[in-house]
Design an enzyme around this catalytic site. Structure first.
Site, mmCIF file in Angstrom:
data_model
loop_
_atom_site.group_PDB
_atom_site.id
_atom_site.type_symbol
_atom_site.label_atom_id
_atom_site.label_comp_id
_atom_site.label_asym_id
_atom_site.label_seq_id
_atom_site.Cartn_x
_atom_site.Cartn_y
_atom_site.Cartn_z
ATOM 1 C CB CYS A 2 31.308 26.866 -31.869
ATOM 2 S SG CYS A 2 30.540 25.794 -30.595
ATOM 3 N NE ARG A 27 37.162 27.802 -32.964
ATOM 4 C CZ ARG A 27 38.135 28.216 -32.192
ATOM 5 N NH1 ARG A 27 39.555 28.101 -32.417
ATOM 6 N NH2 ARG A 27 37.724 28.772 -30.755
ATOM 7 C CD1 TRP A 73 33.573 19.579 -30.395
ATOM 8 C CD2 TRP A 73 33.087 19.970 -28.299
ATOM 9 N NE1 TRP A 73 34.236 18.487 -29.172
ATOM 10 C CE2 TRP A 73 33.830 18.806 -28.164
ATOM 11 C CE3 TRP A 73 32.417 20.552 -27.210
ATOM 12 C CZ2 TRP A 73 34.040 18.278 -26.857
ATOM 13 C CZ3 TRP A 73 32.579 19.899 -25.797
ATOM 14 C CH2 TRP A 73 33.379 18.939 -25.905
ATOM 15 C CG ASN A 99 33.658 29.663 -29.505
ATOM 16 O OD1 ASN A 99 33.314 28.397 -28.974
ATOM 17 N ND2 ASN A 99 34.790 30.100 -29.770
ATOM 18 N N GLY A 100 31.229 29.542 -27.086
ATOM 19 C CA GLY A 100 31.541 29.632 -25.609
ATOM 20 C C GLY A 100 30.319 28.765 -24.920
ATOM 21 C CD GLU A 483 51.706 14.654 -27.550
ATOM 22 O OE1 GLU A 483 51.403 14.967 -28.311
ATOM 23 O OE2 GLU A 483 51.372 14.534 -26.337
ATOM 24 C CE LYS A 487 48.987 13.804 -30.490
ATOM 25 N NZ LYS A 487 49.265 15.053 -30.086
ATOM 26 C CD GLU A 490 45.234 13.972 -29.607
ATOM 27 O OE1 GLU A 490 46.540 14.033 -29.532
ATOM 28 O OE2 GLU A 490 44.317 14.941 -29.548
ATOM 29 C CG HIS A 506 55.666 -0.943 -8.339
ATOM 30 N ND1 HIS A 506 56.211 -1.410 -7.308
ATOM 31 C CD2 HIS A 506 56.720 -0.270 -8.887
ATOM 32 C CE1 HIS A 506 57.587 -1.179 -7.080
ATOM 33 N NE2 HIS A 506 57.971 -0.526 -8.348
ATOM 34 C CE LYS A 604 45.522 22.375 -33.114
ATOM 35 N NZ LYS A 604 46.178 21.260 -33.215
#
Ligand code: AGP
Length: 609
Positions: A2, A27, A73, A99-100, A483, A487, A490, A506, A604
């Site tokens: 958060c 965040r 979040w 936050n946590g 990457e 990208k 997400e 394979h 983030k």
């Protein structure tokens, strides 16, 4: 993950809190709330993006000059108004944002219920709020005693801002593992989870350490240790420019940050080169120290991990030192066999990613030296590592990293070149030619942005309807395709996989059918032909092939669309191929009309494990 903010001063707090939260929305953005203290503490919360909260308070004429705020979040309890912060203790004595994650919140819930506390939400944070109230009432020794007893009693990560009814015009804060920064200027005192939230008001900040608390009054901040003793803190100045936290005319932070890459990559390279030599002295690493290292472990999460995969190829080939690359959430629990003469490199944009921070501590406990490659000055990983290499990307606001990624790439090249020099695995001619080529990478990135963006937009916009995509390459091209795939996933929510081109037959090639999008990266001379034959394999099964390749290569036979990039030294191609990969993801996402800066379910900085 958060975002929390707070202000105590002479100005109307509501404006400063909402502005700060808008700078922290990357965040977490599933609900938000503020508490403003005027004659009494008033709380406003809203589900969804910050704009919903703004609409709720805009006609409230809130004049209070002291307040705290939160953008969420969700970890405990679904995103709704009840679970949104701030939370209040049963009798309204304590108001808190957090936050946590409180890991032992169930055990604490039973304790509270034994003392007749009733909980109205599903959150660990409401438990934390009432535990502070419990100690406050039990020992009657005021806020610092209640907060310190709580810090001893709870397990987990937290950055909290608290207002006590009986201590008006004071904001109390404390932290463990979750980030917090405290600012001050002539208008008051500020707190926030990250710099962009307060950069508009002050560059003068304090860094509060783990298990420390502080009281923010209108004109000063007092810090305390876990014994409740006052401790002195040095005021530091932040070097970042406020404009970096604004869109500056760009439609999104992501496209702005993509276009900032030539500048920030140049800044980072220049900070690592001195008189045309690699200079790692700012990190604390010397040739003597470098020479001691017999093995390297690179540990990180997400895109930062992908930098590690690229770095492995470059460091091993140039410096002939074995490199093990690990995902931090695995490294911290898989009991790796670590060579005591090893160096553990932790790569992190935010410097606060919980798994990467824990991996750092794990490595130190095992007696290994640690080097952090981070972008945020004063972040936890930077403060706890033995050596620190700061990338100079500036604040990165878009959740999907771009410019920080590119600065981490050139930082890892610099480490590879210097380790090779110290270990005598390259001659001086190679050393000098690598440095000369490294210095022109920013110009080549700029060339791609100037010459190819519109072509890439045209190509990408054709794929807003797809559900799957594949990225293939060999060696360093495979590393960077990881990457490219992340990208796209997400931000566009399109499923995609990155594959070592030689591995396709394979199994996975069975997924290739008509019009399946395959993005092939082919830059590495010694495996170029092999990669082309792999592209032929997918093309012959109906795939639509986009090839990213240097201008001196011919892929016209196998590609439906070709994106050419300037030529460069083979080790540096990830810095060039990542630009079209970023732009493809950005323009497909735009074509889908999605929120490119704040993709669903993401944040983030992942400060919980
Ligand atoms: C990348 O776009 C994502 N935001 C994510 O994978 C990120 O790279 C990862 O969470 C690591 O973050 P860090 O670099 O701040 O440690």
């Amino acid at each position: 993950m958060c975002g929390i903010v707070g202000y105590n001063g002479t100005k109307k707090a509501v404006d400063i809190l909402l502005d700060g939260l808008s700078k922290l929305e990357y965040r977490g953005y599933d609900s938000a709330g503020i508490a403003i203290q005027d004659k009494e503490i008033e709380i406003f919360k809203a589900k969804g993006k910050l704009v919903n909260l703004k609409e709720k308070v805009e006609n409230k004429n809130l004049l209070g000059t002291c307040g705290i705020g939160h953008t969420r979040w969700a970890t405990h309890g679904e995103p709704n108004e009840i679970n949104a912060h701030p939370h209040v203790s049963n009798d309204g004595n304590v108001t808190l944002v957090h936050n946590g994650i409180i890991e032992n919140y169930q055990e604490l819930t039973q304790k509270l219920e034994r003392h007749n506390y009733k909980l109205y939400s599903e959150t660990d944070t409401e438990v934390l709020t009432n535990i502070i109230d419990y100690y406050y009432k039990k020992y009657k020794l005021g806020p610092i005693d209640a907060i310190n007893r709580t810090m001893v009693r709870v397990r987990g990560s937290y950055a909290i801002a608290v207002m006590f009814k009986e201590y008006p015009d004071e904001i109390w804060v404390a932290r463990k593992d979750s980030p917090m920064i405290i600012g001050i200027n002539e208008d008051g005192t500020y707190l926030a989870s990250d710099v962009p939230a307060i950069l508009k008001y002050t560059k003068n900040v304090y860094y509060i350490d783990n298990l420390e608390a502080a009281c923010l009054k209108k004109d000063k901040v007092t810090f305390y240790d876990l014994n409740g003793d006052e401790i002195k803190k040095e005021l530091k100045e932040i070097k970042w420019d406020i404009r970096a936290a604004e869109k500056e005319g760009y439609e999104h932070f992501m496209i702005k940050e993509i276009n900032e890459q030539p500048d920030v990559v140049k800044k980072t390279i220049n900070s690592l080169i001195n008189e045309n030599k690699i200079d790692l002295s700012k990190t604390g690493l010397t040739s003597e120290i470098i020479n001691q290292f017999k093995e390297i472990y690179i540990v990180a999460c997400g895109s930062a991990y992908h930098v590690g995969v690229c770095a492995k190829y470059v460091i091993e080939e140039l410096a002939r030192i074995p490199v093990v690359v690990d995902i931090a959430s695995e490294f911290r629990y898989r009991k790796p066999i670590l060579n005591k003469d090893g160096l553990v490199i932790i790569i992190s944009q935010s410097g606060e990613t919980a798994d990467s921070l824990a991996a750092l501590r794990e490595a130190k406990e095992e007696g290994l030296k640690t080097l952090a490659i981070v972008n945020v000055v004063g972040s936890s990983i930077a403060r706890e590592a033995d050596y620190v290499l700061y990338t100079l990307a500036g604040p990165e606001i878009a959740v999907a990293t771009t410019k920080a990624f590119s600065t981490q790439l050139v930082a890892s090249y610099s480490i590879a070149i210097e380790f090779a020099k110290v270990k005598n695995t390259i001659d001086n001619e190679t050393y000098v030619s690598l440095i000369n080529e490294l210095k022109v990478i920013p110009d080549k990135i700029d060339e791609i942005l100037k010459n190819s963006t519109s072509n890439i937009q045209k190509i990408a916009s054709k794929f807003s309807h797809i559900h799957d995509a594949f990225y293939i390459g060999r060696c360093l091209d495979y590393a960077i395709s990881l990457e490219g795939s992340l990208k796209l996933k997400e931000i566009s929510y399109i499923h995609s996989e990155a594959y070592a081109a030689g591995e396709l037959k394979h199994g996975t090639i069975s997924l290739i059918e008509d019009e399946t999008l395959v993005i092939g990266i082919a830059t590495q001379d010694d495996v170029f032909e092999k990669t082309i034959s792999n592209l032929v394999e997918v093309k012959s099964r109906g795939a639509y092939v986009i090839a990213i390749t240097p201008s001196d290569k011919d892929v016209s036979k196998v590609a439906n669309d070709i994106i050419t990039i300037p030529t460069t030294n083979k080790y540096f191609y990830p810095s060039l191929t990542v630009i079209p990969l970023q732009l493809i993801s950005y323009y497909i996402t735009i074509a889908k009309g999605l929120d490119v800066d704040k993709p669903r379910n993401l944040a983030k900085s992942v400060t919980v494990e």
